[in-house]
Scaffold this motif. Sequence first.
Motif, PDB file in Angstrom:
ATOM      1  N   ILE A 374       0.867  -1.173   0.000  1.00 13.14           N
ATOM      2  CA  ILE A 374       0.000   0.000   0.000  1.00 13.14           C
ATOM      3  C   ILE A 374       0.907   1.228   0.000  1.00 13.14           C
ATOM      4  O   ILE A 374       1.740   1.383   0.888  1.00 13.14           O
ATOM      5  N   GLY A 375       0.772   2.077  -1.028  1.00 11.30           N
ATOM      6  CA  GLY A 375       1.596   3.292  -1.110  1.00 11.30           C
ATOM      7  C   GLY A 375       3.079   2.988  -1.076  1.00 11.30           C
ATOM      8  O   GLY A 375       3.846   3.695  -0.417  1.00 11.30           O
ATOM      9  N   VAL A 416      -1.580  -4.427   8.671  1.00  7.83           N
ATOM     10  CA  VAL A 416      -0.575  -3.849   9.578  1.00  7.83           C
ATOM     11  C   VAL A 416       0.770  -3.830   8.855  1.00  7.83           C
ATOM     12  O   VAL A 416       1.026  -4.691   8.012  1.00  7.83           O
ATOM     13  N   PRO A 417       1.624  -2.842   9.167  1.00  9.45           N
ATOM     14  CA  PRO A 417       2.912  -2.746   8.469  1.00  9.45           C
ATOM     15  C   PRO A 417       3.738  -4.019   8.661  1.00  9.45           C
ATOM     16  O   PRO A 417       3.729  -4.618   9.733  1.00  9.45           O
ATOM     17  N   TYR A 418       4.435  -4.390   7.618  1.00  9.12           N
ATOM     18  CA  TYR A 418       5.330  -5.550   7.671  1.00  9.12           C
ATOM     19  C   TYR A 418       6.485  -5.233   8.608  1.00  9.12           C
ATOM     20  O   TYR A 418       7.014  -4.117   8.610  1.00  9.12           O
TER      21      TYR A 418
END
Length: 482
Positions: A374-375, A416-418
Motif C-alpha cells: 500500500i503506497g 498492519v505494516p510488515y
Amino acid sequence: MFEEKLKNAKIGLTFDDVLLLPSKTPVEPKDVDISSNITRHIRAKIPILSSPMDTVTEDRMAIALAELGALGIIHRNLTIEEQVNLVKNVKKEESLIIRDLHTVTPDTTIEEAERIMREYKIAGLPVVKDEKLVGILTNRDIRFYRGGKIKVSELMTKNVITAPEGISIEEAIEIMHKNRIEKLPIVKDGKLKGLITAKDILKREKYPNALRDKDGRLMVGAAIGPFDIERAKRLLQAEVDVIVIDTAHAHNENVMKSIKKIRKEVDVDLIAGNIATKEAAEDLIALDVDALRVGIGPGSICTTRVVAGIGVPQLEAISQTSDVAKEYNVPVIADGGIRYSGDIVKALSAGASAVMLGSLLAGTEEAPGREMIIGGRKFKVYRGMGSIAAMQKGISDRYGKLGKGKLVPEGVEAAVPYKGKVEEVIFQLAGGMKSGMGYVGARNVEELWSRGKFIRITGAGLRESHPHDVNIISEAPNYPMS
Ligand SMILES: NC(=O)C1=CN([C@@H]2O[C@H](COP(=O)(O)OP(=O)(O)OC[C@H]3O[C@@H](n4cnc5c(N)ncnc54)[C@H](O)[C@@H]3O)[C@@H](O)[C@H]2O)C=CC1
Ligand SMILES: O=c1[nH]c(=O)c2[nH+]cn([C@@H]3O[C@H](COP(=O)(O)O)[C@@H](O)[C@H]3O)c2[nH]1
Ligand SMILES: [K+]
C-alpha cells in the motif's frame, strides 16, 4: 433507579490513562528476569502468547515463539485435521531424538543410499537388519565413492557408538564429543529406537530460552470452540501442550457447562476466556481451569464494544480478575489492546502474569496473513476472528443465526505494516519490559505486582508522553509511525 445506575457507574481505566511511577532502584535492566507463569503448570522465559487468529498463529509463528521462550496458540478457523497437522509440525521441529528415521539395510546399494541422503537432505543413515542396528553410513564413509555397484555393508561403520533410551542432552553431548561423532543412535535390546544428531543439539544451544516439553520438544497451544470436545481430544492425541477454549464470552452458562465437561475428559492445561469481571473469574476458576484469558473488546481489530456496547477498559479488567485469580494462584493472561512494550509492563503491574498479542505479531514474517503493498510500503492482512472475512471462512453458527443468514461481525479486516522477523519484535518487547521493571525496581514479575505503582494521567499527560512537536525522520524499531 436509572439515575442511580449512572451515578454508581465506576470509572474503568486503561493503558493510556496511567503511567508507572519510577522509584529508587537497585535493579539494572539487564539483570531483570521477565519469566512468568502462562498457566498454572507452565512457566515461560518470555510471558507472551500469540493470539489464536488466522492471520497470527500457525506452525511457523508457534515454532519461532517457542524457540524464543514464548508460546503460540494455533487458531481454530480450519479443520481438525489441518489444525492437528500444524501442532504436529511444531512438535517435530526440534526433537532431541528423531523417531521417524530413514534407514537402509546392509544389502542396499551405495547408489540408493546416496539417493536417499540427497532426497531427504540427511547426512547419515542407520543400517538395520531384522530391526537390529548393524552399522551406520555417513557422508564421511562415502566421500570418495565414485560410482560402481557396491553395497552399504562394504562402506558402513560397523562398531557403532550408541546410547540407551532416556539419555540426557548433556550425556549425549559428552559421548558425541568424546568420540568425535555427529550421530548417536538410540538403541534398546539391539533394536534401533531413534537418533540424536549434532545438528539438532546445536540448534538447541542456539535457543537457550526455548519453551520445551518434558521430552525437549517445543511447546505449542491450540484453540478450540467451547463445544468442540472432539477437536480437544484430537489435539491431545497430537500432544498439544495447552488448549485455549476460545470464545467472546466464556461467562456463558452453556459455555461453562461445556468447560466442565472438557476439564473432565481432556487432561491438558486449559486456558479459558474471554472474561473481564471478578464474577467471571470466580466462576471459571471454580471449573478448575489453568489460566484466565482476560479482555472483552480491547483488541485492535475488535468492534465488540461499539457493536454490542459491551466491555471493560482493559487495565480495569486485568486488575479485577487478577485480584480474584491471585487467591487461587491462577495466572491471568491480558489479551488485547497492547500496542507498545510499555503496555505490557502496565498489564503485568495490574496483576497479569502474561500477555496475548495479535496486532503486534501480525506484521511479522512468520504470521500467516497475506502480504500486500500500500503506497509503496509492505503490509500484511490482519483480521478479527469475528470479522466478516474470518467468519465466512469459519462459518460461525452464532453470527449466522443472529442475522437470519447474514453475518453480524464484531471485528474488522485490516492491514498492519510488515515488520520482519518475530525475533526482532520479541527482542524489542522483552527489552522494553526489562527497562520498565528496572525503573520500578522489580527484579521479576512477582516483584512488579507489589512494586508497580500507577499514577493517573490526563489527555495532556498522554500527549506529552508520545513524541510531540517534531517530525520523526527515522522510524524506531519499537515505535511504529503508522
Ligand atoms: N476478546 C474479545 O473481545 C472478542 C473476541 N472474539 C473472537 O472472535 C472469535 C469468535 O468468537 P465467538 O463469537 O465467541 O465464537 P463462536 O461463534 O464459536 O461462539 C462460541 C460461543 O460463545 C458464546 N458466546 C459468544 N458470544 C456471546 C454473546 N455475545 N453472548 C452470549 N454468549 C456468547 C456462545 O455460547 C457461543 O455459542 C473468537 O476467536 C473470539 O476470541 C470475538 C468477539 C470479542
Ligand atoms: O471483538 C473482537 N472481535 C474479533 O473479531 C476479534 N478477533 C480477535 N479478537 C480479540 O483481539 C485480540 C487481539 O488484540 P490485539 O490486536 O489488540 O492484540 C485477540 O486475542 C482476541 O481476544 C477479537 N475481538
Ligand atoms: K477495540
